[in-house]
Scaffold this active site. Structure first.
Site, PDB file in Angstrom:
ATOM      1  N   HIS A 155      23.291  13.120  82.203  1.00 38.40           N
ATOM      2  CA  HIS A 155      24.040  12.680  80.828  1.00 38.40           C
ATOM      3  C   HIS A 155      24.019  11.310  80.959  1.00 38.40           C
ATOM      4  O   HIS A 155      25.134  10.661  80.153  1.00 38.40           O
ATOM      5  CB  HIS A 155      25.343  13.403  81.045  1.00 38.40           C
ATOM      6  CG  HIS A 155      25.145  14.859  81.000  1.00 38.40           C
ATOM      7  ND1 HIS A 155      24.928  15.850  80.090  1.00 38.40           N
ATOM      8  CD2 HIS A 155      25.391  15.668  81.986  1.00 38.40           C
ATOM      9  CE1 HIS A 155      25.183  17.107  80.465  1.00 38.40           C
ATOM     10  NE2 HIS A 155      25.637  16.955  81.836  1.00 38.40           N
ATOM     11  N   SER A 276      10.911 -13.879  73.507  1.00 31.31           N
ATOM     12  CA  SER A 276      11.187 -13.661  72.255  1.00 31.31           C
ATOM     13  C   SER A 276      10.813 -15.016  71.335  1.00 31.31           C
ATOM     14  O   SER A 276      10.759 -16.240  71.930  1.00 31.31           O
ATOM     15  CB  SER A 276      12.898 -13.534  72.178  1.00 31.31           C
ATOM     16  OG  SER A 276      13.234 -14.061  70.734  1.00 31.31           O
ATOM     17  N   LYS A 282      15.199 -14.651  76.258  1.00 30.01           N
ATOM     18  CA  LYS A 282      14.919 -13.266  76.426  1.00 30.01           C
ATOM     19  C   LYS A 282      13.667 -13.086  77.297  1.00 30.01           C
ATOM     20  O   LYS A 282      12.813 -14.127  77.464  1.00 30.01           O
ATOM     21  CB  LYS A 282      14.824 -12.513  75.038  1.00 30.01           C
ATOM     22  CG  LYS A 282      15.795 -12.641  74.046  1.00 30.01           C
ATOM     23  CD  LYS A 282      16.900 -11.640  74.603  1.00 30.01           C
ATOM     24  CE  LYS A 282      16.394 -10.173  74.728  1.00 30.01           C
ATOM     25  NZ  LYS A 282      16.079  -9.554  73.571  1.00 30.01           N
ATOM     26  N   GLU A 289       8.636   0.008  76.790  1.00 33.23           N
ATOM     27  CA  GLU A 289       8.969   0.467  75.467  1.00 33.23           C
ATOM     28  C   GLU A 289       7.914   1.164  74.759  1.00 33.23           C
ATOM     29  O   GLU A 289       8.046   2.143  74.116  1.00 33.23           O
ATOM     30  CB  GLU A 289       9.698  -0.938  74.671  1.00 33.23           C
ATOM     31  CG  GLU A 289      10.940  -1.167  74.899  1.00 33.23           C
ATOM     32  CD  GLU A 289      11.231  -2.517  74.208  1.00 33.23           C
ATOM     33  OE1 GLU A 289      12.097  -2.471  73.371  1.00 33.23           O
ATOM     34  OE2 GLU A 289      10.712  -3.565  74.576  1.00 33.23           O
TER      35      GLU A 289
END
Ligand code: ARG
Length: 463
Positions: A155, A276, A282, A289
């Protein structure tokens, strides 16, 4: 000129050509189409439908056309509806009347099915070899992780400390099932449709067994209607790719989580992360992803193609032309996904101490306390309740769990020692579990499975 100009008084409209063409994507089958044509030509020769001289002319011309395709000198024409039409047109241009014999006893229906099976056999074997490489990477990572442990999650909540090697191998076993599925799909699709003609075979003395052997297929088709309309193998390949994509998406998601500051288990190499355009600090895990994101697209290809097949009557229907783009795209995405993720994983820096620290919470050893009580004869449900009560007490009163365990009449110092860092994972020695010894045994089985895959791989590529 169309392949069917004899029957037609007029020429095709530009809309028809634009809408029905498949050349823009089926060029990828060019080499397989040439192989298919060569086998067919030899078959026509063996059946004495064409002379030995004509066989030579056609084979040499096909070689020439192949060279033109390879060098980029092949000039496609607007009216070349698909790669089969383009190649046959060029053979006829170069070899005149003999060229016009190439399509004897054959239809594009059995031809395209043959091409696509040849293509799929090779490309799926390529995916198998990439899976194998990925598994070897995971095995290497597992070996080098030695006794490093981190929290295992259920979980997405910290559950129990597990060895990092156990984690890597878990993904490796899922990939072993993928490998197995691809090998079985390849075995099932290893059937030659050549000789089925448009749908019903031929009145000419063709020998489908001969061309099947020439092309290296395991066997020929049994039913010509089925041979030209069966695209089960495309649907199966898409399913195998979609499930592999789902596995890659799961690995991707974990890498996304692990590379966050919140987890901090992983640092991405510059070559495998992006920055970024606005936020200078970043470093983003885009590959991971996209492994997650692109799996959706492959699932879409599978469901889209099944929908195309649903309700189609026998035998060939033009709808079947829609088999190529989803298959090509899924193959592209999955093989790029495998190599990108493997690059990301092999260059990433793992923060072992951060992993250990996250797993060193005493609460993650609650089950070890309960099982210790079980070993002293306490029924598990009672043991669970005793330990659960201590956990609650510790959290509510902000008291160290170890102290409570030490002071408890049924537990004491021996039980409290189970809460020390690294003890829990050591003790979990049940087979297949995450204990150090159990993982050593598992690693051996994994090595064995990988070497079996290597043998299976050899037989796929030499077939
Ligand atoms: N481009 C077609 C395909 O991919 C080849 C077969 C065409 N057959 C036909 N009867 N129009 O399916």
């Amino acid at each position: 000129m169309t392949l069917w100009h004899g029957r037609f008084g007029g020429t095709p409209s530009s809309e028809l050509l634009a809408y029905t063409q498949s050349l823009s994507f089926d060029r990828r089958l060019a080499h397989d189409d040439i192989s298919c044509s060569k086998a067919h030509v030899k078959g026509l020769g063996v059946a004495k439908i064409i002379t030995g001289e004509e066989v030579e002319v056609l084979l040499t011309t096909l070689d020439g056309v192949e060279a033109e395709l390879d060098s980029g000198q092949f000039e496609f024409e607007y009216s070349d509806e698909d790669i089969h039409t383009a190649i046959e047109r060029r053979v006829s241009e170069l070899a005149g009347d003999t060229g016009a014999k190439l399509h004897t006893g054959r239809s594009r229906n059995d031809q395209v099915a043959t091409d696509l099976r040849l293509f799929s056999k090779r490309e799926l074997a390529g995916i198998c070899s990439r899976i194998l490489e990925f598994q070897k990477l995971l095995m290497g990572l597992a070996e080098s992780a030695e006794d490093v442990y981190l929290p295992g999650y259920t979980h997405l909540q910290r559950a129990q400390p597990v060895l990092l090697s156990h984690y890597f191998l878990a993904h490796g076993w899922a990939l072993a099932r993928d490998f197995d599925r691809f090998v079985e799909t390849i075995a099932r699709l290893d059937v030659s449709p050549l000789g089925a003609g448009a749908l019903g075979g031929s009145s000419l003395p063709l020998d489908p067994d001969f061309v099947s052997m020439e092309l290296g297929f395991a066997k020929r088709f049994d039913n010509s209607l089925d041979a030209v309309s069966d695209r089960d193998f495309v649907a199966e390949a898409l399913f195998d790719l979609a499930l592999l994509g789902v596995h890659l998406s799961q690995i991707g998601e974990e890498l996304v989580l692990w590379s966050t500051e919140e987890f901090g288990y992983l640092r991405l190499d510059d070559a495998y992360s992006t920055g970024s355009s606005m936020l200078p600090q970043k470093k983003n895990p885009d590959i991971a992803e996209l492994a997650r994101g692109k799996s959706g697209r492959v699932i879409g290809s599978l469901t889209g193609f099944l929908t195309t097949l649903k309700g189609l009557p026998l035998s060939y229907n033009r709808d079947l032309q829609e088999d190529k783009e989803p298959l090509f795209d899924a193959l592209n995405q999955i093989s790029l996904g495998l190599s990108s993720l493997s690059g990301l994983l092999s260059t990433a820096g793992f923060d072992f101490s951060r992993m250990r620290k996250a797993a060193d919470s005493q609460y993650l050893c609650a089950i070890d306390l309960a099982e210790w009580l079980v070993s002293k004869g306490v029924p598990f449900r009672k043991a669970h309740a005793i330990i659960g009560g201590l956990v609650r007490d510790s959290l509510e009163r902000h008291v160290d769990l170890g102290e409570l365990v030490d002071a408890h009449p049924q537990l004491g110092a021996e039980a409290a020692a189970l809460l020390l860092p690294g003890v829990s994972v050591e003790r979990r020695q049940s087979l297949g579990g995450s204990g150090t010894e159990a993982v050593k045994i598992q690693l051996e089985s994994f090595r064995l499975m990988v070497s079996t895959e290597e043998i299976r791989m050899d037989s796929l590529t030499t077939r």
